[in-house]
Design a protein around this motif. Structure first.
Motif, PDB file in Angstrom:
ATOM      1  N   GLN A   1       0.879  -1.229   0.058  1.00 22.03           N
ATOM      2  CA  GLN A   1      -0.026  -0.128  -0.161  1.00 22.03           C
ATOM      3  C   GLN A   1       1.051   1.267   0.094  1.00 22.03           C
ATOM      4  OE1 GLN A   1      -2.537  -0.721   3.309  1.00 22.03           O
ATOM      5  NE2 GLN A   1      -4.136  -1.461   2.234  1.00 22.03           N
ATOM      6  N   SER A   2       1.894   1.268   0.797  1.00 23.97           N
ATOM      7  CA  SER A   2       2.859   2.421   0.697  1.00 23.97           C
ATOM      8  C   SER A   2       3.504   2.659  -0.708  1.00 23.97           C
ATOM      9  CB  SER A   2       3.949   2.220   1.895  1.00 23.97           C
ATOM     10  OG  SER A   2       5.006   3.307   1.646  1.00 23.97           O
TER      11      SER A   2
ATOM     12  N   ASP B   1       1.317   4.171  -3.119  1.00 21.39           N
ATOM     13  CA  ASP B   1       0.613   5.325  -2.817  1.00 21.39           C
ATOM     14  C   ASP B   1       1.638   6.400  -3.488  1.00 21.39           C
ATOM     15  OD1 ASP B   1       0.079   8.091  -1.494  1.00 21.39           O
ATOM     16  OD2 ASP B   1       0.556   7.206   0.334  1.00 21.39           O
ATOM     17  N   THR B   2       0.775   7.159  -4.456  1.00 25.25           N
ATOM     18  CA  THR B   2       1.467   8.077  -5.301  1.00 25.25           C
ATOM     19  C   THR B   2       1.894   9.228  -4.770  1.00 25.25           C
ATOM     20  OG1 THR B   2      -0.669   9.123  -5.900  1.00 25.25           O
ATOM     21  CG2 THR B   2      -0.096   7.224  -7.196  1.00 25.25           C
ATOM     22  N   THR B   3       1.836   9.505  -3.429  1.00 26.44           N
ATOM     23  CA  THR B   3       2.412  10.622  -2.694  1.00 26.44           C
ATOM     24  C   THR B   3       3.921  10.275  -2.238  1.00 26.44           C
ATOM     25  OG1 THR B   3       1.767   9.839  -0.655  1.00 26.44           O
ATOM     26  CG2 THR B   3       0.071  11.403  -2.013  1.00 26.44           C
TER      27      THR B   3
ATOM     28  N   SER C   1      10.485   4.614  -2.131  1.00 34.28           N
ATOM     29  CA  SER C   1       9.917   3.185  -1.797  1.00 34.28           C
ATOM     30  C   SER C   1      11.152   2.218  -2.136  1.00 34.28           C
ATOM     31  CB  SER C   1       8.737   2.882  -2.687  1.00 34.28           C
ATOM     32  OG  SER C   1       7.798   3.674  -2.484  1.00 34.28           O
TER      33      SER C   1
END
Length: 546
Positions: A303-304, A307-309, A315
């Motif tokens: 999920q992290s 995350d597009t932010t 990552s």
């Protein structure tokens, strides 16, 4: 640039991680590689007896942690530790801080020093005047480790060793042994009689927070006391010149044979550079990267990552433990390492082109070959100023360079040779006179070999963009040579009116790019050969081969 096709599950599964250090190495029979002599077994028993796990039971190492512990506390036949300093690099959440806390307590009052031999095995004993430091560049970082101490210390440990615990200082045995947290006041650390130091999150230790000075002080203290230190880190951001980056580069110099083996114990598991950030790939790759850290939930991390932010580069560093290049770098490991072919090698008589970039004192000098048939690239000679006192007054051994060029023409079928003329005009003129007539393609300068990179920004920029295209399109091949890799990854983007050129990160930077420059010249010779070259008979400079 074309987007590479999506990988299948089988192709993703075949992307094996990079394992540095012995933790995951096996013997030929498939068993784990373990040191012959180590204090680790005794220490593991001591930890089970005196330290507590999260559930209140005795401390237990995972299999991966235990193997690491055995190697870190390995000794030689004289009872001396086989490693002087260490680096443990793992993904975020792996459990570096708890392991660091356990090792600190072992060094504090545990059997951390060789005492004697018993039945052919080493026996450890506590250091009678242990002074253990947990060092970081901020109090928050030391707090991550120090707050774990109360839960790790059993009542038996406290009673046996007369532990007096505080938030930043823990004493034992009437104050004869101490464990403390310290931050980046490097002057306060100078001259301390430290017996062991843990360096926390060294990817944050940079010049701006005096992390580099703190590291130098810690190393000096360790050298004076003949003690050791251990750094824990996530994958660092290249180009920040962090302590983590310096220690990794020092380790790679040892692997390359460019520096003496000073006993660095480097341990890391890093995802294959071609790993895509897709749900399918993460579910396959992450369980390999996390090792025994099964508490890391793949779906939560996924999920992290999605995350597009969050920047993809972050990552990769945090969750795949990949060292991802800075934004102005031309290439990262993901672009270069995928071109590796371990079976590739040059054979006598192969048709090749050569590229040459020469220096005199500070810059490196390099001769690169590129095979005509498959763009296999390799270094035929690289001359760099040595680190330390050996580098004072050093100059490129021009006789060796000259011999390497003549050897290349003697062994291989050289079709083209482009050499930057700066500082090497007389040699290049001699090489051109000796071999120019036998080359199938000639440089655009006044002789057959000289290619002046200073004469036309437009020409050199276009040549560089052609090399970039070949690398991004995965047409270039290499055998994983660490020196060539280092020079390629050191190259940073230089944008001008004609496109993208390259250079060092700064004029005085010690991060050399000369092998990359030589590769560009060899590549340009190959481009010209394919466009306008002609077949000629092979010659040596003294006469044609029969």
């Amino acid at each position: 640039m074309q987007t590479p096709p999506a990988l299948t599950e089988d192709e993703i599964d075949a992307l094996e991680p990079t394992f540095l250090g012995p933790t995951w190495q096996r013997e030929p029979d498939g068993s784990w590689l373990l040191p012959r002599w180590t204090l680790g077994w005794q220490i593991a028993g001591w930890c089970a007896e005196y330290l507590r796990a999260d559930d209140g039971g005795p401390w237990r190492f995972t299999s991966e942690q235990l193997r690491w512990l055995l190697h870190w506390f390995a000794v030689d036949e004289a009872g001396r530790f086989t490693s002087r300093k260490g680096v443990l690099q793992r993904l975020k959440g792996w459990g570096k801080d708890p392991l660091l806390a356990v090792v600190s307590l072992v060094e504090f009052v545990g059997p951390s020093r060789f005492s004697h031999w018993e039945n052919g095995q080493p026996v450890g004993a506590p250091h009678p005047q242990a002074w253990v430091q947990i060092a970081a560049v901020s109090r928050d970082q030391t707090r991550n480790t120090m707050t774990l101490m109360p839960s790790l210390m059993s009542d038996r440990l406290i009673e046996t060793y007369d532990i007096k615990a505080g938030a930043e200082l823990i004493r034992a045995n009437g104050g004869r042994q101490r464990l403390e947290a310290v931050t980046s006041s490097f002057r306060a650390l100078e001259g301390g009689r430290i017996t062991f130091t843990c360096l926390n999150e060294t990817h944050h230790w940079v010049t701006g927070n005096s992390g580099d000075r703190m590291y130098e002080t810690i190393d000096g203290n360790a050298t004076k006391r003949d003690s050791r230190y251990l750094a824990i880190t996530n994958a660092y951001l290249p180009g920040e010149d962090s302590v983590a980056e310096r220690m990794r580069e020092a380790y790679e110099k040892i692997l390359e044979g460019r520096a003496a083996d000073i006993g660095i114990f480097y341990d890391s598991i890093e995802a294959h550079p071609a790993t895509p950030l897709t749900p399918e790939a993460i579910r396959i790759v992450l369980p390999k990267i996390r090792g025994d850290a099964v508490w890391l939930r793949v779906e939560t991390i996924l999920q992290s990552i999605l995350d597009t932010t969050i920047a993809p580069s972050r990552s990769r560093r945090m969750w795949l433990n990949q060292i991802v290049a800075s934004e102005d770098a031309l290439y990262g490991p993901a672009q270069w390492d995928v071109l590796r072919n371990d079976t590739a090698t040059l054979a006598a008589g192969d048709e090749i082109v050569l590229g040459f970039d020469g220096g005199l004192r500070d810059d490196a000098t390099c001769l690169v070959a590129l095979r005509v048939s498959d763009m296999y690239s390799c270094i035929l000679g690289l001359w760099e100023r040595p680190d330390g006192p050996q580098g004072q007054g050093w100059e490129v051994p021009r006789g060796q360079v000259d011999s390497a060029v003549h050897d290349a023409f003697r062994v291989f079928n050289v079709q083209g040779f482009y050499a930057d003329v700066a500082l090497w005009e007389s040699y290049i003129s001699e090489w051109s006179e000796a071999y120019g007539e036998g080359l199938a393609v000639k440089a655009p300068g006044r002789d057959a070999i000289g290619w002046d990179m200073r004469s036309s920004l437009k020409t050199s920029t276009f040549a560089h963009e052609r090399l970039m295209r070949s690398i991004f399109d995965r047409k270039v091949v290499h055998d994983g040579d660490r020196a060539l890799r280092r020079h390629v990854l050191n190259a940073v983007r230089r944008t001008n009116n004609y496109g993208i050129s390259f250079g060092k990160e700064s004029k005085d930077s010690p991060r050399k790019v000369d092998a990359y420059a030589a590769l560009m010249l060899a590549h340009e010779a190959l481009v010209d050969l394919r466009a306008r070259g002609k077949k000629v008979r092979k010659r040596t400079g003294r006469g044609f081969f029969l």
